[in-house]
Design a protein around this motif. Structure first.
Motif, PDB file in Angstrom:
ATOM      1  N   ILE A   1       0.697  -1.203  -0.281  1.00 10.36           N
ATOM      2  CA  ILE A   1      -0.125   0.080  -0.003  1.00 10.36           C
ATOM      3  C   ILE A   1       0.887   1.213   0.006  1.00 10.36           C
ATOM      4  O   ILE A   1       0.820   2.284  -0.753  1.00 10.36           O
ATOM      5  N   ALA A   2       2.015   1.175   0.868  1.00 11.95           N
ATOM      6  CA  ALA A   2       2.677   2.567   1.020  1.00 11.95           C
ATOM      7  C   ALA A   2       3.377   2.749  -0.335  1.00 11.95           C
ATOM      8  O   ALA A   2       3.305   4.068  -0.797  1.00 11.95           O
ATOM      9  N   SER A   3       3.991   1.927  -0.774  1.00 10.65           N
ATOM     10  CA  SER A   3       4.986   2.316  -2.006  1.00 10.65           C
ATOM     11  C   SER A   3       4.137   2.047  -3.520  1.00 10.65           C
ATOM     12  O   SER A   3       4.674   2.282  -4.396  1.00 10.65           O
ATOM     13  N   GLY A   4       3.116   1.388  -3.240  1.00 11.62           N
ATOM     14  CA  GLY A   4       2.335   0.769  -4.843  1.00 11.62           C
ATOM     15  C   GLY A   4       3.280  -0.229  -5.424  1.00 11.62           C
ATOM     16  O   GLY A   4       3.030  -0.282  -6.723  1.00 11.62           O
ATOM     17  N   THR A   5       4.082  -0.879  -4.940  1.00 11.26           N
ATOM     18  CA  THR A   5       4.998  -2.020  -5.477  1.00 11.26           C
ATOM     19  C   THR A   5       4.301  -3.107  -5.274  1.00 11.26           C
ATOM     20  O   THR A   5       4.124  -3.493  -4.054  1.00 11.26           O
ATOM     21  N   HIS A   6       4.686  -4.113  -5.999  1.00 15.60           N
ATOM     22  CA  HIS A   6       4.305  -5.620  -5.811  1.00 15.60           C
ATOM     23  C   HIS A   6       5.390  -6.471  -5.260  1.00 15.60           C
ATOM     24  O   HIS A   6       6.611  -6.146  -5.582  1.00 15.60           O
ATOM     25  N   ARG A   7       5.159  -7.055  -4.471  1.00 17.04           N
ATOM     26  CA  ARG A   7       6.336  -8.066  -3.702  1.00 17.04           C
ATOM     27  C   ARG A   7       5.748  -9.507  -3.911  1.00 17.04           C
ATOM     28  O   ARG A   7       4.484  -9.758  -3.517  1.00 17.04           O
ATOM     29  N   THR A   8       6.684 -10.417  -4.028  1.00 16.40           N
ATOM     30  CA  THR A   8       6.430 -11.882  -4.321  1.00 16.40           C
ATOM     31  C   THR A   8       6.692 -12.372  -2.968  1.00 16.40           C
ATOM     32  O   THR A   8       7.644 -12.454  -2.164  1.00 16.40           O
ATOM     33  N   PHE A   9       5.732 -13.365  -2.683  1.00 15.15           N
ATOM     34  CA  PHE A   9       5.642 -14.268  -1.431  1.00 15.15           C
ATOM     35  C   PHE A   9       5.748 -15.713  -1.904  1.00 15.15           C
ATOM     36  O   PHE A   9       4.918 -15.796  -2.915  1.00 15.15           O
ATOM     37  N   THR A  10       6.093 -16.532  -1.005  1.00 12.62           N
ATOM     38  CA  THR A  10       5.740 -17.865  -1.234  1.00 12.62           C
ATOM     39  C   THR A  10       5.215 -18.406  -0.121  1.00 12.62           C
ATOM     40  O   THR A  10       4.821 -17.830   1.007  1.00 12.62           O
TER      41      THR A  10
END
Length: 134
Positions: free
Chosen positions: A8-17
């Motif tokens: 939400i803060a940066s607007g970037t996607h992060r990948t999780f497993t």
């Protein structure tokens, strides 16, 4: 299985497993997580996902030969434990899994108890994702 979330803060996607989730839910220091009252090693995690290429699942297809009219048991050379992903068709009609339904599997035997007796001319096909062990 990997997935992404939008921060939400940066607007970037992060990948999780899934291992990230296990570590979040379990005890990372002792490398353990508890399910149904039993303790498991988080580091022993092994993913069991279907092979996916361009968004499609790679399926195995097994066609059975009906050796004689009324045959109800068929040998399977696969260890099929995920019964939710099984599709059985007879003459291109889909049948339901379960002991009180049309067919079920015990060990390496498929048991047919559908609404009619099979004939040698019937075409019976089992389909499932290729994540099984031989």
């Amino acid at each position: 299985m990997a997935f992404t979330l939008l921060e939400i803060a940066s607007g970037t996607h992060r990948t999780f497993t899934l291992i990230d989730l296990l570590k979040l839910l379990g005890d990372r220091i002792n490398d353990e997580i508890i399910f149904s009252g039993k303790t498991y090693r988080i580091s022993s995690f092994q993913e069991q996902a279907p092979t996916v290429v361009d968004g499609t699942v790679d399926w195995e297809t097994v066609e059975f030969t009906i050796p004689s009219p009324g045959t109800e048991q068929f040998h399977i050379e696969y260890n099929l434990t995920d019964t939710d992903a099984l599709f059985l068709t007879v003459n291109n009609v889909l049948y339901q899994y379960g002991p009180s339904r049309d067919f079920h599997i015990e060990g390496i035997t498929l048991h047919w108890h559908g609404p009619f007796a099979l004939e040698t001319s019937d075409r019976m096909v089992l389909r499932f994702p290729n994540t099984v062990t031989f």
